[in-house]
Each structure stands twice: as structure tokens, then as C-alpha cells.
Write an enzyme that holds these catalytic residues in place. Structure first.
Site, mmCIF file in Angstrom:
data_model
loop_
_atom_site.group_PDB
_atom_site.id
_atom_site.type_symbol
_atom_site.label_atom_id
_atom_site.label_comp_id
_atom_site.label_asym_id
_atom_site.label_seq_id
_atom_site.Cartn_x
_atom_site.Cartn_y
_atom_site.Cartn_z
ATOM 1 N N ASP A 98 -24.524 26.998 2.347
ATOM 2 C CA ASP A 98 -24.598 26.364 1.030
ATOM 3 C C ASP A 98 -24.446 27.399 -0.079
ATOM 4 O OD1 ASP A 98 -27.191 27.360 0.139
ATOM 5 O OD2 ASP A 98 -28.118 25.938 1.507
ATOM 6 N N ARG A 99 -24.311 26.926 -1.288
ATOM 7 C CA ARG A 99 -23.950 27.781 -2.411
ATOM 8 C C ARG A 99 -24.931 28.942 -2.606
ATOM 9 N NH1 ARG A 99 -23.502 25.788 -8.723
ATOM 10 N NH2 ARG A 99 -22.571 27.712 -9.555
#
Length: 237
Positions: A98-99
Site C-alpha cells: 500500500d501507499r
């Protein structure tokens, strides 16, 4: 690329011609007679012969990136920078980070490998370094080993939790999983009432993140590393 794709689209053979070649034992891969038209082939690992004439095979791309925070694991995005922006060729990430998660990310244009490696059936281990906002104890180690149930009833396979340092305000640990559910590591800790403050993937299967890659840097995989991943995905070479 599958063998039949190469023969149909690169060699421009008809389906009937392709199958006649296979039935007549005219195709050899690494000096072995080929009977399976769906076998995966790659110019890095294979030598293909048709009637003893060598064929030029496509070489897939394989990279390891030290993903920094802020990049999303996608091929493109209209608003946010992606892990593929630095590459000129068409590739995509194997699985996702994820980011706000950093660390080891693999990228390729090999469709079969990228499909197989994340599947739970192949039990490819992913190892993470994690920090949480509270005390980790032997109780959490046991819970992870039994398998965590998310809020909502989603169940995770047993995972390995190794405590590196622990106190009331912050603990650091290493987590090993064989699945890849959405935000899995973060949700596992939420299920035991802890919040992840830092997450870094340090290993994917046999490949480890080394000090040679700074955040945002990437490198091509060696032939030996490619073979390791093919072994994990139970692909033949």
C-alpha cells in the site's frame, strides 16, 4: 509467455501446424522434447529448437525495487505517482504494497509468474518489519501462530510473529505470512488491538532486500534469482 503463444503469434503458425510439430516431437526445450503447448518459456532460461533449428525467444523483465512511501502499486494513476513510472517497458508489480508501506517489491512482465506467486496455494513467504503502538507479548505470538480472524469474520492462515523489541509505548517485530490479503498485516495487528506505525517488506520468497538499494531504487534480477522465483511458482525451466 506460453509456448503456444510464441508459436502462434511470433512464429505465425496455425493451431494445426503447431500441434503437428508437438505430436511429431519436433520441438525441444533445453534439449528436452516438449509435449505441453502451455509450458511457460523465457529467453533468459530456455533454448527452444524446432527441427534442430534454434529460435530467438523473448526475454521477460524482472526487477526488484525498494519501494518508498508515497508510491502506489499500480501501472498508472491519474493523480498519484506509481511504482512503474520510472520504467520505460510495460511491467507491473507482483502483488501490492500500500501507499504508506515501503520495502521489497517485485515487478515483471511475466503474466504467469505474477499470477502464481501471490497465490496462497504456493505458500511463498513474505517477511515484514513492523512497529506497533503498544506492547507485544507471547500472547500475540500464539494468536498469530493459530491464525488471526479479522473483524467481519475473514480468517488468515497461521503466521509467524517474532518480537524484536517490546515496551508499553512501542514494539518492533518481524512478521512472516504466506497470503496477501488486502492490508493483511495491518489488519492482523488491529485484530489484537494494536496499530501499525511502520511497515516494511524485507523479503519475498528467497529474495531479500539488501543495502544496495536505497528507497526508490531498483535493479534487474540475476538469472539465479529468476530461477528461484520460478521454483516458488512451480514453473518449469
Amino acid at each position: 509467455m506460453r509456448l503456444y503463444q510464441y508459436l502462434l503469434f511470433e512464429k505465425k503458425l496455425s493451431k494445426n501446424s503447431m500441434r503437428r510439430l508437438i505430436r511429431s516431437n519436433a520441438i525441444r526445450l533445453n534439449d528436452q522434447i516438449v509435449t505441453d503447448e502451455a509450458i511457460e518459456i523465457d529467453g533468459w532460461l530456455h533454448q527452444l529448437m524446432i527441427y534442430d533449428e534454434p529460435c530467438q525467444l523473448i526475454r521477460h523483465s524482472y526487477y526488484m525495487m525498494n519501494k518508498p512511501k508515497g508510491l502506489i502499486s499500480a501501472t498508472e494513476d491519474k493523480k498519484l505517482p506509481t511504482v512503474c513510472d520510472q520504467f520505460s517497458e510495460k511491467i507491473w508489480p507482483i502483488g501490492r504494497l500500500d501507499r504508506n508501506t515501503e520495502g521489497l517489491l517485485l515487478l515483471t512482465d511475466n503474466g504467469q509468474l505474477s499470477f502464481r506467486l501471490p497465490l496462497p496455494k504456493y505458500k511463498v513467504e513474505k517477511v515484514y518489519r513492523v512497529k506497533v503502538n503498544g506492547l507485544l507479548t507471547a500472547n500475540e505470538v500464539e494468536q498469530f501462530a493459530r491464525g488471526i480472524e479479522f473483524y467481519g469474520g475473514i480468517y488468515c492462515a497461521p503466521a509467524k510473529l517474532e518480537i524484536i523489541d517490546a515496551n508499553q509505548n512501542e514494539s518492533e517485530a518481524r512478521v512472516t505470512i504466506t497470503e496477501g490479503k488486502f492490508h493483511q498485516v495491518k489488519k492482523m495487528f488491529l485484530a489484537v488491538n494494536l496499530y501499525v506505525t511502520y511497515l516494511q517488506r524485507i523479503q519475498y520468497g528467497p529474495l531479500k532486500l539488501g543495502y544496495d538499494l536505497q528507497p526508490g531504487e531498483f535493479r534487474a534480477l540475476s538469472i539465479d534469482e529468476i530461477k528461484m522465483l520460478w521454483d516458488c511458482a512451480q514453473l518449469q525451466y
